[in-house]
Write an enzyme that holds these catalytic residues in place. Sequence first.
Site, PDB file in Angstrom:
ATOM      1  NE  ARG A  59      -3.193   0.156   3.061  1.00  0.00           N
ATOM      2  CZ  ARG A  59      -2.666   0.503   4.243  1.00  0.00           C
ATOM      3  NH1 ARG A  59      -2.206   1.713   4.423  1.00  0.00           N
ATOM      4  NH2 ARG A  59      -2.639  -0.366   5.237  1.00  0.00           N
ATOM      5  CE1 TYR A 112     -16.932   9.816 -15.649  1.00  0.00           C
ATOM      6  CE2 TYR A 112     -16.643   9.669 -13.286  1.00  0.00           C
ATOM      7  CZ  TYR A 112     -16.887   9.066 -14.500  1.00  0.00           C
ATOM      8  OH  TYR A 112     -17.085   7.712 -14.547  1.00  0.00           O
ATOM      9  CG  ASP A 184     -10.594  14.526 -15.195  1.00  0.00           C
ATOM     10  OD1 ASP A 184      -9.947  13.921 -16.075  1.00  0.00           O
ATOM     11  OD2 ASP A 184     -11.545  14.016 -14.580  1.00  0.00           O
ATOM     12  CE  LYS A 209     -13.341   6.209 -18.103  1.00  0.00           C
ATOM     13  NZ  LYS A 209     -13.625   7.500 -17.488  1.00  0.00           N
TER      14      LYS A 209
HETATM   15  C1  PLP Z   1     -14.096   7.971 -16.189  1.00  0.00           C
HETATM   16  C2  PLP Z   1     -13.745   9.326 -15.740  1.00  0.00           C
HETATM   17  C3  PLP Z   1     -13.462   9.587 -14.392  1.00  0.00           C
HETATM   18  C4  PLP Z   1     -13.549   8.523 -13.320  1.00  0.00           C
HETATM   19  O1  PLP Z   1     -12.618   7.509 -13.517  1.00  0.00           O
HETATM   20  P1  PLP Z   1     -12.827   5.989 -12.991  1.00  0.00           P
HETATM   21  O2  PLP Z   1     -11.583   5.341 -13.457  1.00  0.00           O
HETATM   22  O3  PLP Z   1     -14.058   5.460 -13.641  1.00  0.00           O
HETATM   23  O4  PLP Z   1     -12.969   6.055 -11.517  1.00  0.00           O
HETATM   24  C5  PLP Z   1     -13.097  10.877 -14.045  1.00  0.00           C
HETATM   25  N1  PLP Z   1     -13.043  11.864 -14.965  1.00  0.00           N
HETATM   26  C6  PLP Z   1     -13.326  11.649 -16.257  1.00  0.00           C
HETATM   27  C7  PLP Z   1     -13.256  12.787 -17.216  1.00  0.00           C
HETATM   28  C8  PLP Z   1     -13.694  10.390 -16.699  1.00  0.00           C
HETATM   29  O5  PLP Z   1     -13.986  10.182 -17.981  1.00  0.00           O
END
Ligand code: PLP
Length: 403
Positions: A59, A112, A184, A209
Amino acid sequence: MNEDYLHKDTTVIHSGYDSNAHHGSLAVPLYQTSTYVFETAVQGENRFSGEEEGNIYSRLGNPTVRVLEERMTVLENGKGALAFGSGMAAVSAILVHLTKTGDHILCSRGIYGCTFGLLSIMQKKYNITHDLIRMDTEEEIEQAIRPETVCIYVETPINPTMELVNLQAVANVAKRHGLRVVVDNTFTSPYLQNPLDIGADFVVHSATKYINGHGDVIAGLLVGNDKEEIESIRMSVQKDYGGIISPFDAWLLIRGLKTLSIRMERHSSNAEKLIAYLKKQKLVEAVYYPFDVDNPQYALAKRQMLAGGGIISFTVKGGKEGAQLLMDRLSLIKIAVSLGDAETLIQHPATMTHSGVPEGERRQMGIEDSLLRLSVGLEHADDLIADFTQAFAVVEMMMTKHL
Ligand SMILES: *Cc1c(COP(=O)(O)O)cnc(C)c1O
C-alpha cells in the site's frame, strides 16, 4: 540518457525502467506481492523511520507500480505521480488533500458525473462548497473567486459537451490569487495535452480510459509539479484512505501505455473523418469536437491540444427518443459508457453518465436530452461510417412513418 530530449512516442515505452536492475527482463516484471521481507529487525526499523529507502508494504509502494508512476511523471512533464485503484480515487485524494471544512472549489461548467457526486458529499458533510462556471476569460474566473476559494478544478474538453476551458486564463488567475489548479486530463491523455506545462499544479487521469486503452482495467493517476508534495500525499491521504492500484493493473497499464501515441493519432484521425460525415447527416443537428474548423473554440483547441482526440458529441433530431432510436440501430458501434478503448462506444449522457446530476444543473452544464457521446475507436473509419449510414436510414424511415 537524458530523457528530456526524447519524444513521447519513445518515453511511453522506455521511461522509468532499467532492465539491468531486473535480471535483464525486457518486460517490466510484475511484483505481485503484498509485503517485503526485511533482512534484519534494524533494517525494518530504518525503513519505517525513513532512514533507509526501500519497500515496506505494497500500500506504500510497489516496484511495478513505481515504473508506472515514473513513466507518467515523464509523460506529463511533472515531478512525481501516484497511481490509484480508480480515477475517482485519484480525484478524491487530491480534493481531500487540498481542502478543509469551509473551503470553496471553483469548477468548470461541466465535470464528470461522479466528481459532481463527490463534491456534493463534501458539501453535505464538510461544508466545502463549489460553483460551476464558464472559464473562457480571466474576468469570468476572477468574478467567481471568493475569500474561501482554495482551488480551481477543471476538465477540458468538458465531458460530454466537448467545450474547452482556457487553461492559460485559469493559470493566470490562479497565480494572482494563490489558488491551486487541478486539471482532469482524461479526455486528451498526456499525449495530446499537458496542463502542468501551462501552469496547473496537478493533473488527474482516469487511467481506465486512454492510458490503458484496452477496456479491461479501472485505475487512476495523479501527477504533480512538486515531488515533495506528491510524496506527502503518498504517505498521508493515499496511505490512509487506501485507494491504491493493484500491481497487476499497473502492469496492464504499462503494457497499454506503450501504444498511447499511435492510438491517440488513430483515434483523432478517425474522429475527424466521423465529424465530417456526421455534419452532412439530416438527422444530426449539431456536432461538438475541439478540432472542428467551425468550432468557435478551434483556435483555443489548437493552442492547448496537439490533436482533437477521440471523443465526439452530437445532437440528433427527435430528442431523447431520437437519440435512443439511433443507438439501438447501431451494430458495430456498442452502447456502453467509458471511453478510450479500441472499440467505438456510444452513450446517452442525460440517462447514463450524467443521470445522477439534477436536471437543472445538467442543463446548466449544456447536456441536452438529444445529446449523444461517441468514443471513436481504432476500427477502420469507413466501417464506422457504414454502421451509422445503415442506422440513420432505418431511423429516418421510422420517423417519417410516425409523422
Ligand atoms: C471515467 C472518468 C473519471 C472517473 O474515472 P474511474 O476510473 O471510472 O474512476 C473521471 N473523470 C473523467 C473525465 C472520466 O472520464
